[in-house]
Every structure is written in structure tokens, then in C-alpha cells.
Enzyme design. Sequence first.
Site, PDB file in Angstrom:
ATOM      1  N   SER A  12      41.478  86.603  76.149  1.00 50.23           N
ATOM      2  CA  SER A  12      42.468  85.530  76.250  1.00 50.23           C
ATOM      3  C   SER A  12      43.381  85.610  75.031  1.00 50.23           C
ATOM      4  O   SER A  12      43.884  86.672  74.698  1.00 50.23           O
ATOM      5  CB  SER A  12      41.762  84.171  76.359  1.00 50.23           C
ATOM      6  OG  SER A  12      42.680  83.110  76.450  1.00 50.23           O
ATOM      7  N   LYS A  63      46.513  82.032  80.170  1.00 51.51           N
ATOM      8  CA  LYS A  63      45.382  82.339  79.307  1.00 51.51           C
ATOM      9  C   LYS A  63      44.342  81.216  79.307  1.00 51.51           C
ATOM     10  O   LYS A  63      43.140  81.466  79.197  1.00 51.51           O
ATOM     11  CB  LYS A  63      45.873  82.621  77.874  1.00 51.51           C
ATOM     12  CG  LYS A  63      46.645  83.931  77.734  1.00 51.51           C
ATOM     13  CD  LYS A  63      45.757  85.132  78.082  1.00 51.51           C
ATOM     14  CE  LYS A  63      46.426  86.451  77.757  1.00 51.51           C
ATOM     15  NZ  LYS A  63      45.549  87.617  78.033  1.00 51.51           N
ATOM     16  N   TYR A  87      53.106  81.477  79.291  1.00 54.55           N
ATOM     17  CA  TYR A  87      51.999  82.328  78.839  1.00 54.55           C
ATOM     18  C   TYR A  87      50.686  81.573  78.669  1.00 54.55           C
ATOM     19  O   TYR A  87      49.639  81.998  79.170  1.00 54.55           O
ATOM     20  CB  TYR A  87      52.400  82.989  77.521  1.00 54.55           C
ATOM     21  CG  TYR A  87      51.361  83.868  76.892  1.00 54.55           C
ATOM     22  CD1 TYR A  87      50.939  85.040  77.518  1.00 54.55           C
ATOM     23  CD2 TYR A  87      50.805  83.548  75.652  1.00 54.55           C
ATOM     24  CE1 TYR A  87      49.993  85.867  76.930  1.00 54.55           C
ATOM     25  CE2 TYR A  87      49.854  84.359  75.046  1.00 54.55           C
ATOM     26  CZ  TYR A  87      49.459  85.521  75.689  1.00 54.55           C
ATOM     27  OH  TYR A  87      48.520  86.333  75.105  1.00 54.55           O
TER      28      TYR A  87
END
Length: 359
Positions: free
Chosen positions: A199, A217, A213
Site C-alpha cells: 500500500s 490504497k 490515489y
Amino acid sequence: MSSEEGLSSTITDWLFINSWWLLLPFIMLLVVAAFIVAFVLLLYMISPLISPKPLKLNGAHVVVTGGSSGIGKCIAMECYKQGAFITLVARDEAKLLQAKKEVEKCAINDKQVVLCISVDVSKDYGQVESVIKQAQEKLGPVDMLVNCAGMSISGKFEEVEVDRFKRLMEVNYLGSVYPTRAVITTMKERRMGRIMFVSSQAGQIGLFGYTAYSPSKFALRGLAESLQMEMKPYNIYVTVAYPPDTDTPGLAEENKTKPLETKLISETSGVCQPEQVAKIVVRDAVQGNFNSSVGPDGYMLSALTCGMSPVTSITEGLQQIVTMGLFRTIALFYLGSFDSIVRRCMIQREQSKAADKRE
């Protein structure tokens, strides 16, 4: 006995009884403290008994997606140094072949093999399943899967193209789901295995510029927690790695379009080298640790965001309990600093616009 002596004796008895009651809370506190110390010592003693047995990488088959560069390539090299057989998976065939040469230099015996497979792990599950099957036919069942394929885009929410949100979820999330789905049945049958999801610290805290983004993650943690609960009875352990900014081609590409606010916030912590990150995350995966963090900032973030995530040792749980309050206090100062950076950038931008208008 005189009346004075009787009175003195009565007073002495009364003081003794009352002083006993005054001391009782302190005695109880000492007893409770003794029990707590004994309990903690007992937990430390039995902790190794309930921790997972470390995975031996010598002779193991390790599949690394996103293994042609950056952290993925360094993870492959680190595993190869410990005697593993490696399958590198990535899209760019030329980069894969170059990475293969670099990994092979880390061999510790002449039996080790590096296999390269060119495929986009985020597109077609059937294709991913097929290439994983081919890898297992050549190098044996997968002992450890490292999901490192990923990409990053930074920009203000309204400025990021809508289709980029979808693409990031495909690469960063589904690009980890598909390979994991392809190896999990064999791992369950063998009742052993390790799965690592790479991650990011942006998967622990949402920051300016990472509206596309960060969610991709963050999603990996939800997947990892659910999967760990399902897989633990089969002796399969899941690790989520949260590396900070790392000196990779991906970071260099991201920096080209990174907003000023994001750059300034990122600069509050340093840039790590991929070799350093690889050593730490491989060690944690081998040991079966759920969280893998890098550096003091990473440790603090993992403790702060542990929530209901699993622990693989009682020691880890106790450390999280003890440090939570202190780390939350420190985090508040960090958040205040980040907000200040955003406000200053906004003011400077508005002042610049006003100056341009006057001209």
C-alpha cells in the site's frame, strides 16, 4: 489503670484503625500493579507461542507483481538473496528482462531461477490466472505473493480526469485482487503461504492531492483485513506494507504533476531507498506480521491507524495500547502543520492572481 492511660490507649487504637484504612488504597494499588506486571510478563512469555512460524525463503517460490522496477524489483532481489525462486510479473517485457538480469546477480546457489511473465494484472482475471498457473507448473506452488503493481496520480480533486479514478482502482486494487485470487486456492490446500499488499502511507492518511490515489490504497487494507480473517485458520498470513515516499521511477513520474501543497507536505518526511524498504517488508512478511511500516513516522502511523486490524503478537498489541495517546497528540501537531501549508498556498495563489489582475 488510670483514666488518662485508658484514654491514651483508646486514642492509640483509634489511630491504628484509621491509619490502616488510609493505607488500604495504596496497598490495593500495589496489588493491582503487581498483577498487571505479572500479566504483562506472562504475555511476553507466551507471545512467541502464538506468533506465526516464520516462512523459510530458501527454496520457496515468490511471485512479485510490479517486479520490473522500484520496490517490487528490490523485493525480488531481497528474496533471491535468501534463496527463493522468483517469478517477476509486469507489463513491460524489456524492463522485465533487465530486472531479471539484476535479480540473478543476487543468487546464492546455482539452482535458483528467475521467471519473467509479461501481463497486465489489472485487466483480465482469466489471463492472470493462466499465467500464475504457468508459473506454478514451472517453479512449483506459490509460497509468497507480493502485490506490488501500482501507479500514482496526484492532483486537485476537480482537476483529475474522472477516468483516472477508475484506472487507479483497477491497477492499485483489482491489480492485487486478481493475482491473490489466482494463488489462494492452492495456498489453502497446502495450508501455508504469505500474501503481501504494498500500500502506501497515503493508504493510512488522506492528504491533499491524493483524492484519486489514497482511496485505491485504503481499499487494500479492507481487503487484507477481511482476507486475513478468512485465511488465518489455514496458516496463511497477510501483510500490508505502508512505505513512505521511495526513490523509484514511479515517484519521479508523480513529482512532475504533484501540486505544491502535496510537495510541501511530502517534504515533512524524507525519501527512502527501495532497498531499505524491501528489507523491512520482506522481513515482516516472512514473520507473518500484518502491518509493515518503515521508519519512525511509519511506526507512528501504523499505531495510530491500527483500529481493529489483526495483530500477530501480543507485544505488538501492548505497544499500540501504550503509545496511542502520545502518538495522537503528535499527530494533531502534524495535521495542524498540514492545514497551515494548505492555507498559505491558497493565500499566495490568491495574492498572485490579484497582482496579475492589477497589472
